[in-house]
Design a protein around this motif. Structure first.
Motif, PDB file in Angstrom:
ATOM      1  N   ALA A 273       0.828  -1.207   0.000  1.00 31.07           N
ATOM      2  CA  ALA A 273       0.000   0.000   0.000  1.00 31.07           C
ATOM      3  C   ALA A 273       0.862   1.256   0.000  1.00 31.07           C
ATOM      4  N   PHE A 274       2.018   1.195   0.646  1.00 32.06           N
ATOM      5  CA  PHE A 274       2.907   2.355   0.681  1.00 32.06           C
ATOM      6  C   PHE A 274       3.638   2.540  -0.646  1.00 32.06           C
ATOM      7  N   GLY A 275       3.934   1.439  -1.353  1.00 34.17           N
ATOM      8  CA  GLY A 275       4.581   1.552  -2.666  1.00 34.17           C
ATOM      9  C   GLY A 275       5.930   2.229  -2.553  1.00 34.17           C
ATOM     10  N   GLY A 276       6.156   3.235  -3.383  1.00 34.10           N
ATOM     11  CA  GLY A 276       7.412   3.971  -3.347  1.00 34.10           C
ATOM     12  C   GLY A 276       8.382   3.528  -4.436  1.00 34.10           C
ATOM     13  N   LYS A 277       9.381   4.344  -4.657  1.00 35.50           N
ATOM     14  CA  LYS A 277      10.380   4.082  -5.686  1.00 35.50           C
ATOM     15  C   LYS A 277      11.223   2.866  -5.323  1.00 35.50           C
ATOM     16  N   SER A 278      11.446   2.003  -6.308  1.00 30.74           N
ATOM     17  CA  SER A 278      12.249   0.805  -6.073  1.00 30.74           C
ATOM     18  C   SER A 278      13.702   1.180  -5.818  1.00 30.74           C
ATOM     19  N   HIS A 279      14.391   0.347  -5.036  1.00 34.48           N
ATOM     20  CA  HIS A 279      15.776   0.612  -4.652  1.00 34.48           C
ATOM     21  C   HIS A 279      16.635  -0.611  -4.970  1.00 34.48           C
ATOM     22  N   PRO A 280      17.120  -0.737  -6.215  1.00 34.12           N
ATOM     23  CA  PRO A 280      17.930  -1.913  -6.565  1.00 34.12           C
ATOM     24  C   PRO A 280      19.150  -2.082  -5.673  1.00 34.12           C
ATOM     25  N   ARG A 281      19.780  -0.977  -5.269  1.00 37.24           N
ATOM     26  CA  ARG A 281      20.983  -1.096  -4.439  1.00 37.24           C
ATOM     27  C   ARG A 281      20.639  -1.648  -3.059  1.00 37.24           C
ATOM     28  N   ILE A 282      19.539  -1.180  -2.488  1.00 33.77           N
ATOM     29  CA  ILE A 282      19.127  -1.684  -1.177  1.00 33.77           C
ATOM     30  C   ILE A 282      18.732  -3.154  -1.276  1.00 33.77           C
ATOM     31  N   ARG A 283      18.064  -3.517  -2.369  1.00 33.19           N
ATOM     32  CA  ARG A 283      17.688  -4.919  -2.574  1.00 33.19           C
ATOM     33  C   ARG A 283      18.941  -5.794  -2.648  1.00 33.19           C
ATOM     34  N   TYR A 284      19.934  -5.315  -3.355  1.00 34.69           N
ATOM     35  CA  TYR A 284      21.195  -6.053  -3.483  1.00 34.69           C
ATOM     36  C   TYR A 284      21.909  -6.120  -2.128  1.00 34.69           C
ATOM     37  N   MET A 285      21.880  -5.013  -1.405  1.00 35.13           N
ATOM     38  CA  MET A 285      22.533  -4.969  -0.092  1.00 35.13           C
ATOM     39  C   MET A 285      21.928  -5.975   0.876  1.00 35.13           C
ATOM     40  N   SER A 286      20.588  -6.078   0.893  1.00 34.68           N
ATOM     41  CA  SER A 286      19.936  -6.964   1.856  1.00 34.68           C
ATOM     42  C   SER A 286      20.346  -8.412   1.617  1.00 34.68           C
ATOM     43  N   THR A 287      20.445  -8.812   0.346  1.00 31.67           N
ATOM     44  CA  THR A 287      20.891 -10.169   0.039  1.00 31.67           C
ATOM     45  C   THR A 287      22.331 -10.375   0.489  1.00 31.67           C
ATOM     46  N   THR A 288      23.173  -9.371   0.242  1.00 36.73           N
ATOM     47  CA  THR A 288      24.578  -9.475   0.620  1.00 36.73           C
ATOM     48  C   THR A 288      24.739  -9.531   2.137  1.00 36.73           C
ATOM     49  N   VAL A 289      23.964  -8.710   2.856  1.00 37.94           N
ATOM     50  CA  VAL A 289      24.027  -8.736   4.323  1.00 37.94           C
ATOM     51  C   VAL A 289      23.664 -10.117   4.844  1.00 37.94           C
ATOM     52  N   TYR A 290      22.598 -10.681   4.292  1.00 32.02           N
ATOM     53  CA  TYR A 290      22.180 -12.014   4.733  1.00 32.02           C
ATOM     54  C   TYR A 290      23.285 -13.028   4.499  1.00 32.02           C
TER      55      TYR A 290
END
Length: 737
Positions: A273-290
């Protein structure tokens, strides 16, 4: 649906979830309150992995296009996740060897079970679980109706539940205990891709299918409050369930909870519902952090031991968690920057691409604004994918320059802009079917009322719509006839229609022929008559707009509230031979380029291409260019003297243009090689080929050339610093009588 729709809230929460995984493995509250740490690490953080599964299911099973179909790319998925899993295995192999995990007591069967279900390292189990769970859901969606997929995945989850958090209940039955003993012998535990992952992946897939079908989660304030309340209730139930299970039962593990299912559903709905602009770098970061945070844990412990800071860096659980989190985020950020920079497409390294110069867009908007009277603002026409320029990026850039009004042709274009985060007023210029009228309200779009009967249709629907009234002043396309006074006034009196604008369209604004100018003047008079009629009846016409691109250039003196530039906004005129009263410098925003795929010599007498339409009269060097009519190149261009630019020189197109490629004669151009850049529209050296030239050669208008550019050629946006010559672009209202 495109792969990168406005789901930025999912990306942001995914990074937060990765930090919760770190918390799960570091116990940040352990030194303060073991009970609080238990709630954080054994209950709250257990929402993270299901969330990862749901996002994976959402993006993997989502149709590639809005309302589209087709099977997901399974092979590509297996390759990508399998490669990531392989990297993880190799990354932690030294740690496993040091800990003696693959010792002499290991067998082929135990290693196989470890690879497919255990993950070979304690946090890598998620990756094989993701692979297996996705394959299960893919099979279920292939062989079962969608309504049964969740039921089947839920049944698997129920089996897994009693081998995990509810195992204490299972032990009261010897029969069930024996059954689960066999499951554990075969799979190690039920927290895996067979029992845990499928339900959440299937839920994500269901959300993805609903979103692609137009049933997006309601983004209204009321919708957000409802999802937040439902999440809060289910989250409290999760806390109560986790505490009760640990107090009154004996969980074997604490990964799977019953209340986690509704909690994940309502959390996911709230984020969508909040939507918002996608963040490819943050998406990549979260996988790397995990993936890398256990190595950081080892490094922090090792550093603390070497420096004698164990009591602070490790003994203080908050400091330990903070150190691991900060270092993991920094490391992941650096990797994401390098990886995304390396993987981002570069001009010249592709088959075909479009260069979009946003600084030229800024310039064109400013000089068009400067040609208009004070108080008249621009309504940017971004229909047809912004005339082939990319509607979302163009609209966002213009919004940043102060433009607050946009026009599209149909409702789907408006929804696309809203989903991608475009703000401002969006006017739908064309007809919207009755079964889609509710979407106008949902996405806060303004609808054109195209005649009096259409106004009655909108009124009868029951919703409350923002509308602009269209008046037909002589084009005889859309709009209520300008001399139908009673019908016109009726359009402003409907209780459910909030009229915020009135407009018409000039049929001959591009011509300076005296007869055509006279007709345009007649249209202007008719429009002004309607405006006076509306005001005289005590009604409000809202914002007035009449001029499109040529209306601005040939009738700039009209004091309207808005003007609707389309083709001129992109630095073009429909025909380069058109004369205009107002002379302004327009700068083309778009350039079209492609790569040379082959260079070879065609001997005299040999032919090139389909139908052998070109036969070499002498030995000829031919370059094949990786672009064709499927990319928007007019097929007849080769027969009308068309050419391209290579190394700053013109190379004539020879042979028929194919769907995916064309051929050019480069005999007079030195050192043409495979991979060289070819300019189809744009500048190279001192030469230039314009869209107008291409239009003239093929007997059409510039608008058709740029609108026909396909989606295969990727767009490269040059985001130079904005320069605002002329007047500042500011919105205004000038609808006073």
């Amino acid at each position: 649906m495109s792969a990168n729709r406005s789901y930025g809230s999912l990306d942001l929460f995914k990074l937060f979830a990765a930090m919760l995984v770190i918390a799960n493995h570091t116990g940040p509250l352990a030194s303060l309150s073991p009970k609080a740490d238990f709630v954080l690490t054994d209950i709250i953080s257990r929402l993270t992995v299901p969330y990862f599964f749901m996002t994976s299911g959402f993006f993997f099973f989502r149709p590639r296009r809005e309302g589209g179909a087709g099977k997901p790319p399974v092979k590509r998925f297996l390759s990508r996740i399998g490669t990531l899993y392989g990297v993880g295995i190799l990354l932690y192999l030294p740690v496993n060897l040091y800990n003696g995990r693959f010792g002499s007591d290991s067998t082929a069967a135990s290693i196989t079970k470890d690879i497919f279900f255990g993950g070979t390292f304690y946090h890598l189990w998620y990756l094989p679980a993701l692979i297996i769970g996705t394959l299960i859901v893919f099979g279920l969606r292939t062989w079962l109706p969608n309504r049964f997929v969740l039921a089947a995945a839920g049944a698997l989850y129920a089996v897994g539940l009693f081998g995990d958090s509810y195992y204490g209940v299972t032990t009261h039955s010897a029969q069930f205990a024996g059954f689960y003993g066999q499951l554990f012998d075969a799979f190690g535990q039920t927290r895996n891709g067979l029992f845990f992952a499928p339900l959440y992946i299937a839920l994500g897939a269901a959300f993805g299918s609903a979103a692609a079908g137009g049933s997006r989660i309601a983004p209204s304030l009321g919708g957000k409050k409802r999802y937040a309340a439902l999440f809060a209730v289910s989250f409290c139930a999760l806390l109560a369930e986790g505490i009760a299970l640990h107090r009154y039962a004996t969980p074997l593990h604490d990964a799977m909870y019953l209340a986690a299912v509704p909690a994940e559903i309502f959390l996911f709905a709230l984020l969508l519902a909040f939507g918002g602009k996608s963040h490819p770098r943050i998406r990549y970061m979260s996988t790397t952090v995990y993936l890398i945070h256990p190595l950081v844990i080892i490094a922090v412990r090792g550093f603390a031991k070497m420096t004698g800071l164990q009591s602070i860096a490790v003994g203080n659980s908050i400091v330990f968690f903070a150190a691991v989190t900060v270092l993991s985020l920094l490391f992941a950020s650096a990797i994401a920057i390098l990886a995304l920079r390396k993987s981002s497409p570069k001009a010249g390294g592709q088959r075909a691409w479009v260069d979009i110069n946003l600084a030229h867009l800024d310039h064109n908007a400013a000089v068009l604004q400067s040609a208009l009277p004070s108080g008249t603002s621009l309504m940017a026409v971004v229909k047809a994918n912004a005339y082939g320029h990319g509607s979302v990026q163009i609209a966002k850039r213009l919004y940043g320059s102060g433009i607050r009004h946009f026009a599209v042709a149909e409702i789907g274009e408006g929804i696309e802009l809203r989903k991608r985060g475009v703000k401002g007023d969006i006017l739908v210029l064309g007809y919207t079917p009755t079964d889609r009228l509710a979407e106008l309200v949902r996405w806060k779009l303004t609808q054109t009322v195209i005649h009096a009967d259409d106004a009655r249709r909108l009124q009868a629907h029951g919703g409350k719509f923002k509308v602009h009234v269209k008046i037909d002043t002589g084009m005889n396309r859309l709009g209520e006839q300008s001399d139908h006074d009673d019908e016109i006034l009726s359009m402003y009196r409907h209780s459910r229609l909030q009229v915020t604008g009135t407009f018409s369209h000039l049929a001959e604004a591009d011509s300076l022929d005296p007869h055509d100018i006279a007709f345009s003047r007649k249209q202007i008079d008719r429009f002004q008559h309607v405006v006076s009629l509306v005001w005289g009846a005590g009604l409000r016409p809202g914002m007035l707009h009449l001029q499109s691109s040529y209306g601005i250039l040939n009738f700039p003196e009209l004091a309207m509230d808005l003007a609707r530039p389309g083709i001129a906004l992109y630095g073009l005129l429909s025909s380069e031979s058109d004369a205009t009263r107002t002379k302004i410098e327009l700068r083309p925003v778009l350039s079209l380029r492609a790569s040379v795929s082959r260079v070879h010599v065609v001997e005299a007498g040999e032919s090139v291409g389909y139908g052998r339409s070109f036969t070499a009269s002498a030995d000829t060097r031919i370059a094949t260019v990786a672009i064709g009519y499927a990319d928007g190149i007019p097929r007849e261009l080769s027969e009308r003297g068309g050419s391209v630019l290579i190394h700053g020189k013109r190379a004539p197109i020879v042979g028929r243009i194919c769907m995916d490629q064309l051929t050019v004669d480069v005999s007079g151009i030195d050192r043409v090689r495979q991979g060289d850049t070819v300019t189809i529209i744009g500048e190279d050296g001192g030469e230039r080929i314009t869209a107008g030239e291409m239009a003239k050669r093929t007997g059409t208008i510039t608008n058709e050339i740029v609108c026909a550019l396909g989606t295969r050629a990727s767009k490269q946006y040059q985001t130079e610093q904005r320069k605002r010559p002329g007047k500042k672009l500011v919105p205004g209202i000038h609808a006073s009588r």
